[in-house]
Design a protein around this motif. Sequence first.
Motif: not given
Ligand code: GCO
Length: 442
Positions: A27, A125, A169-170, A352, A405
Amino acid sequence: MRKLSLPADSKMLTSSFTYGVATASFQIEGGIDSRLPCIWDTFCATPNKIVDNSNGAIACDHFNLWEDDINLIESLGVDAYRLSISWPRVMHKNGELNKEGVQFYLNILERLEQKNIKAFVTLYHWDLPQHIEDNGGWLNRETAFLFAEYADKISKAIGHKVHSFATLNEPFCSAYLGYEIGIHAPGKVGKEFGKKAAHHLLLGHGLALQMLNKNCPDALNGIVLNFTPCYSASEKEEDIEATKFADDYFNQWYAKPIFDGAYPDIINQLPEENRPEIFPGDMEIISQPNDFFGINFYTRAIYKADKEEHFVQLDPPAPRTDIGWEIYPQALNQLLTSLHEIYELPPIYITENGAAMNDQLEDGEVHDIDRVNYYQQHLSVVDNAIKSGIKIDGYFAWSLMDNFEWAEGYLKRFGIVHVDYETQKRTIKASGLAYKNLISNR
Ligand code: GCO
């Protein structure tokens, strides 16, 4: 100036609470010529995937501007910086470390150390090397083992400078958005893919965590999950059940394997071909203890029953942020309380939280009062959760600065620092100043 404030007796005003800002490699970095291609490069080059047809070739040019950016982070007075390592920057195709790529991160980590800023490093990520995707990506079980190899090598190389490692991450976003509905890279679509990708991601987490614990036993090693708490559209039994199904499908699918070593029971309701293939021993690997648990929170979702699809999500009511997500801080309270009730959790970090707003740069200033209000509401929720006995040790604003984004390109701004993409000039917004003020007045 609109300020952020917390009650005088707040634990979040003591030095044991960590405040940070967060970013992710794809990003912000740019500098794509000195790394391997990743799935997001390919996705961005595919027509109609990114709203503004943009890509990560330059992004915030952090690859070149990292020294200024660390000065900026320091000027905000934060305790910690959460960044991610680009796998395709630090690994060659043959599985050897790319020394130059590693040096890029070592320079950053050394500078952070000099400035007494703790490094919270995420290993994945979302920027999977394209050559691994070409072999099936997260649909191929082998990718979990490649991820562990990368985790092993990179943690040996940089671990001495890292305060905390997160494996993934996620994984929900990687698996569901990337392999089930295809709105994120690599853009695969199919109900038969999502849960398979999720299982390999979670297995990769467990295998990588073993490497981190072996190589860096003193670091805080864990994972970061995102949650969008699910609310029923009505009190009707069928809507409540549908909402529970959605929660299991989107949220608990990732938390329960990690903390309970099992998938939610709805796994038995999924058609055979949509279930992951679980090998003996997988769930033990996935459910090893974590030193911390990272939670990303932005919004909630409202569901009602649907005959064909189990559930359907309603349009979010107002107030909404610029990306259309409802502002509903109570959901963060509900989330923290319920996770604390359901699972035996290690210390939590809110890794976050933040908002996209329609910012205007006027006379060199951004008066993003709406974002300050968002932060105020959510910080207050975290404070109350701590008071109710939930152990939360840190909070990271997403994001340090406006950036790429994902499918929204550069159109949605999440930063507490404004970025002019023509000049790469950074301007601290009112929210950044308020965050700085809160932290420096502890
Ligand atoms: C996430 C993300 C970010 C996004 C943020 C907003 O981990 O979802 O780490 O990369 O930019 O969440 O959508």
